[in-house]
Scaffold this motif. Sequence first.
Motif, PDB file in Angstrom:
ATOM      1  N   GLU A  86      38.554  -1.460  -2.384  1.00 48.13           N
ATOM      2  CA  GLU A  86      39.712  -0.715  -2.887  1.00 48.13           C
ATOM      3  C   GLU A  86      40.280  -1.338  -4.166  1.00 48.13           C
ATOM      4  O   GLU A  86      40.844  -0.627  -4.997  1.00 48.13           O
ATOM      5  CB  GLU A  86      40.784  -0.603  -1.797  1.00 48.13           C
ATOM      6  CG  GLU A  86      41.287  -1.930  -1.278  1.00 48.13           C
ATOM      7  CD  GLU A  86      41.849  -1.829   0.159  1.00 48.13           C
ATOM      8  OE1 GLU A  86      41.045  -1.735   1.105  1.00 48.13           O
ATOM      9  OE2 GLU A  86      43.071  -1.872   0.310  1.00 48.13           O
ATOM     10  N   ALA A  89      38.053  -0.150  -6.948  1.00 45.15           N
ATOM     11  CA  ALA A  89      38.338   1.278  -7.130  1.00 45.15           C
ATOM     12  C   ALA A  89      39.611   1.470  -7.958  1.00 45.15           C
ATOM     13  O   ALA A  89      39.680   2.346  -8.834  1.00 45.15           O
ATOM     14  CB  ALA A  89      38.469   1.958  -5.765  1.00 45.15           C
ATOM     15  N   GLY A  93      40.000   3.361 -11.316  1.00 45.14           N
ATOM     16  CA  GLY A  93      40.847   4.555 -11.265  1.00 45.14           C
ATOM     17  C   GLY A  93      41.917   4.543 -12.341  1.00 45.14           C
ATOM     18  O   GLY A  93      42.186   5.568 -12.980  1.00 45.14           O
ATOM     19  N   TRP A 146      40.828   6.955  -5.116  1.00 46.10           N
ATOM     20  CA  TRP A 146      41.004   5.507  -5.295  1.00 46.10           C
ATOM     21  C   TRP A 146      42.417   5.033  -4.966  1.00 46.10           C
ATOM     22  O   TRP A 146      42.609   3.891  -4.551  1.00 46.10           O
ATOM     23  CB  TRP A 146      40.647   5.101  -6.732  1.00 46.10           C
ATOM     24  CG  TRP A 146      41.530   5.701  -7.787  1.00 46.10           C
ATOM     25  CD1 TRP A 146      41.352   6.891  -8.437  1.00 46.10           C
ATOM     26  CD2 TRP A 146      42.756   5.167  -8.301  1.00 46.10           C
ATOM     27  NE1 TRP A 146      42.375   7.131  -9.320  1.00 46.10           N
ATOM     28  CE2 TRP A 146      43.242   6.088  -9.268  1.00 46.10           C
ATOM     29  CE3 TRP A 146      43.489   3.998  -8.058  1.00 46.10           C
ATOM     30  CZ2 TRP A 146      44.437   5.869  -9.986  1.00 46.10           C
ATOM     31  CZ3 TRP A 146      44.677   3.781  -8.767  1.00 46.10           C
ATOM     32  CH2 TRP A 146      45.133   4.711  -9.717  1.00 46.10           C
TER      33      TRP A 146
END
Lengths: 164, 164, 164, 164
Positions: A86, A89, A93, A146
């Motif tokens: 994450e 991401a 993002g 994301w």
Amino acid sequence: MIVRIFVTGGTFDKEYNELEGKLYFRDTHLPEMLELGRCKVKVDIRTLMMIDSLEMTELDRKIILDNCLKCNEDYIVITHGTDTLEETARVLGEASIRKTIILTGAMVPFKFGSSDGLFNLGSALAFAQSLPQGVYVAMNGRYFRWDGVRKNRKTGEFEEKQDA
Amino acid sequence: MIVRIFVTGGTFDKEYNELEGKLYFRDTHLPEMLELGRCKVKVDIRTLMMIDSLEMTELDRKIILDNCLKCNEDYIVITHGTDTLEETARVLGEASIRKTIILTGAMVPFKFGSSDGLFNLGSALAFAQSLPQGVYVAMNGRYFRWDGVRKNRKTGEFEEKQDA
Amino acid sequence: MIVRIFVTGGTFDKEYNELEGKLYFRDTHLPEMLELGRCKVKVDIRTLMMIDSLEMTELDRKIILDNCLKCNEDYIVITHGTDTLEETARVLGEASIRKTIILTGAMVPFKFGSSDGLFNLGSALAFAQSLPQGVYVAMNGRYFRWDGVRKNRKTGEFEEKQDA
Amino acid sequence: MIVRIFVTGGTFDKEYNELEGKLYFRDTHLPEMLELGRCKVKVDIRTLMMIDSLEMTELDRKIILDNCLKCNEDYIVITHGTDTLEETARVLGEASIRKTIILTGAMVPFKFGSSDGLFNLGSALAFAQSLPQGVYVAMNGRYFRWDGVRKNRKTGEFEEKQDA
């Protein structure tokens, strides 16, 4: 349509060193996995790093970002350790890249009997071909934007971030 | 979002009968495969039939069509033998159902070592969640519209129908 | 003829903890392995400990020895980590027990794709039924007397001790 | 000590033809299986035929017998279909060869997930090294003299012939 695959390591690619009894990285198993899946999507695989995502630095994430920005393809799959999936991401993002980028990982190494890797790779490639531009995490058969995903440390599953 | 999965048999679910040395059908492996993939998509699995797709009749296809029409879900995955996958896709496609329907199969049974089944299931579930309404075949990591696909009998791969 | 199987742990029985990304012990896989081998040898399995053989103490070895002495069976297979297999073999060998005792292990956990475990278990059970009284190590398809074997740390293979 | 391995086919070596959906023979998997078992027994593998044992003729059995008689090795393992394993064992047994000959097979092809092949091969090689001269069938972890064994057609297991 060509899908670019960036390999960064993670559980996906871990192997068992039988002399030391430890897990380690050697080469990526992506080509072998795509062959097993009889995959005929045109892909271009590049290994950016081969590390445990707990050891991933901000510099590593910058390398991933730069490669996403510079490559010619509009569809990108990134294999990644799940522990900090994450975070990477988020870096991608926030860069607002006009491409479809799917990050995926595995809970169990592909070379072990009970791996979810092949399932995740199949879904990640499918999402890369069918979702609109944006950065997504594909795990557990699902996809998440994301900014709306977190890994549940107790269950090992990815789920919607509560305050997203 | 709930994905309805209809099982019709095909190579996906074939097993090896060790007393007779022949392939046969018993129960579907879909729940086991979803567990292996750590799948958290909400699914509802129903076995409509458990047959080799070479033996599928028009009546069988009507049963599949009726179930697609009647079920409450808007997202459907159908596991199917690859030999006549395109014929069933055509029956469903010509019915113009306002749902996303993905047909998929496998070249090698899930229970055998080198199966593409888990990869295909991952991609089929992903396409079911992300493609617009229509009837599609998901094989080899790719998706095809029902009226634009054929199985290449020599290679075993699915490809664009030339005159589509 | 009943073969007693003593489980002590070792690579044989290691599993992958997907939440922590580490190897660990849970239950023995011996029953599952015997079922896979369609084994019809009468066996009686007892887990004595479930540890890495690098952590095995002299007390642990005494427990193994006591169990070999006390059990009713004349044919014994011991699953054991390979790192100190020869040390436990020596403790048992020096006790001059009038039974056929076979120690075996694995280089790769049974649950991983490329394990030698099933092969080793098949050979260990066979040697237990066919070799004369004594203490032996069964690895790499071969058998060695307890006082004539060493593990080659570079290759991971068992071989004759040079000065034996 | 060198163990001669004669390959005759049988379930051991069957593969799945994914274009035709049928089982077939290609090459033997013995080298791959020995590698998986980290086998260091010196072996010499020769493929005599690659057939289903239901199709084995008296001439085929004579070829196997001749090869057992002529080869230099005193220790022989023969991989064979299980359906007529006992018939070939009888032909070899009645010839009173002064060697240790072990016939073995598999209920499920090695390439399928749930094969007993690796277990059987491990036990067959062990019995070849440790049993006295004679002709034996090694299946289900056990060994049987050639004139005292039959395959139970209902269970698929090998057992003592009642009137032996």
